[in-house]
Design a protein around this motif. Structure first.
Motif, mmCIF file in Angstrom:
data_model
loop_
_atom_site.group_PDB
_atom_site.id
_atom_site.type_symbol
_atom_site.label_atom_id
_atom_site.label_comp_id
_atom_site.label_asym_id
_atom_site.label_seq_id
_atom_site.Cartn_x
_atom_site.Cartn_y
_atom_site.Cartn_z
ATOM 1 N N ARG A 160 50.753 -45.159 2.598
ATOM 2 C CA ARG A 160 49.971 -44.881 1.167
ATOM 3 C C ARG A 160 48.587 -45.258 1.028
ATOM 4 N N GLU A 202 55.700 -39.491 0.707
ATOM 5 C CA GLU A 202 54.963 -40.246 0.019
ATOM 6 C C GLU A 202 54.050 -39.743 -1.021
ATOM 7 N N SER A 204 54.859 -37.165 -3.029
ATOM 8 C CA SER A 204 55.523 -36.637 -4.004
ATOM 9 C C SER A 204 55.831 -38.211 -4.930
ATOM 10 N N LEU A 205 56.096 -39.106 -4.263
ATOM 11 C CA LEU A 205 56.248 -40.523 -4.967
ATOM 12 C C LEU A 205 54.755 -40.977 -5.814
ATOM 13 N N MET A 206 53.622 -40.487 -4.997
ATOM 14 C CA MET A 206 52.662 -40.857 -5.681
ATOM 15 C C MET A 206 52.242 -40.068 -6.865
ATOM 16 N N ARG A 207 52.639 -38.823 -6.865
ATOM 17 C CA ARG A 207 52.588 -37.810 -7.967
ATOM 18 C C ARG A 207 53.622 -38.374 -9.085
ATOM 19 N N GLN A 208 54.655 -38.722 -8.786
ATOM 20 C CA GLN A 208 55.748 -39.253 -9.737
ATOM 21 C C GLN A 208 55.096 -40.489 -10.417
ATOM 22 N N GLU A 209 54.648 -41.247 -9.749
ATOM 23 C CA GLU A 209 53.833 -42.620 -10.433
ATOM 24 C C GLU A 209 52.527 -42.453 -10.863
ATOM 25 N N GLY A 210 52.028 -41.183 -11.143
ATOM 26 C CA GLY A 210 50.830 -40.798 -11.717
ATOM 27 C C GLY A 210 49.610 -41.263 -11.172
ATOM 28 N N ILE A 211 49.701 -41.406 -9.457
ATOM 29 C CA ILE A 211 48.456 -41.765 -9.072
ATOM 30 C C ILE A 211 47.657 -40.374 -8.626
ATOM 31 N N GLU A 213 47.644 -35.958 -8.511
ATOM 32 C CA GLU A 213 48.165 -34.733 -8.653
ATOM 33 C C GLU A 213 47.748 -33.791 -7.499
#
Length: 227
Positions: A160, A202, A204-211, A213
């Motif tokens: 990340r 990773e 996809s996770l960063m997108r889900q966590e609002g970091i 788009e």
């Protein structure tokens, strides 16, 4: 193929090599450079690692990938070259002129290439030679900065953190939190020296966590808007 001398001149006038040189002067320089157009077929090789290269090129159409290919087949992608970019400049400017990397094209490319030594021809007015050499110096400096950026990214261990350092560098370079990167997902994984599946997961996770788009190679760093 490049259809006319005018078409060739139009493209070259927009490149770094001929920056601050008038179109009429570019037209006079071209015959002295004695360049030729080289075609790289899709999935073709332009330059192999350890090849001696005495010609510098300018990408006219398509794109080129500059990579280190390991014996295992693993690829370490340095950069992607688009129309207007110079290719093999750092190689021809070196003392050995031996390429440390492989240059290939996935989609195919056309390159205008000419002997590097022709830049020093006395047939080119000294004033123009100095401008071209200054442009070459600027381009080499830019390449060194790109290489250093990659070293900085690879110096980070966490996936990340590595992704974020790359994206934040691109955002800083573009001056905006929304930007397009030059790589598709596989190329980005090769550039970051990580597994493609792990990278996609990773992201996809960063997108889900609002970091972040993203859509394909278009990214938006949401965190920068909150700073």
């Amino acid at each position: 193929m490049i259809r006319t001398r005018n078409e060739l001149t139009d493209i070259l006038c927009k490149t770094i090599l001929f920056r601050k040189i008038d179109r009429e002067e570019v037209e006079k320089i071209l015959p002295i450079l004695d360049g030729k157009e080289k075609v790289v077929e899709p999935d073709g090789i332009y330059l192999m690692a350890q090849d001696v290269q005495t010609k510098m090129g300018i990408v006219m159409k398509g794109s080129l990938n500059v990579s280190k290919i390991l014996s295992s087949g693993t690829e370490n992608l340095y950069e992607k070259l688009w129309p207007g970019y110079t290719v093999s400049l750092s190689v021809v400017c070196s003392s050995t002129q031996v390429s440390p990397y492989t240059v290939y094209s996935i989609e195919g490319a056309r390159i205008f290439e000419f002997p590097y030594e022709n830049i020093f021809s006395e047939l080119i007015p000294e004033k123009l030679r100095l401008v071209m050499l200054r442009n070459i110096s600027n381009q080499l400096s830019n390449e060194n900065i790109k290489r250093q950026n990659k070293v900085d990214v690879l110096s980070v261990n966490g996936l990340r953190d590595r992704v974020m350092m790359y994206l934040e560098t691109q955002a800083s370079k573009k001056g905006t939190s929304s930007f397009t990167i030059p790589f598709n997902r596989e190329e980005l994984a090769n550039y970051l020296c990580v597994n493609r599946s792990a990278l996609s997961h990773e992201l996809s996770l960063m997108r889900q966590e609002g970091i972040i788009e993203f859509r394909k190679n278009r990214f938006h760093l949401l965190g920068l808007e909150r700073d």
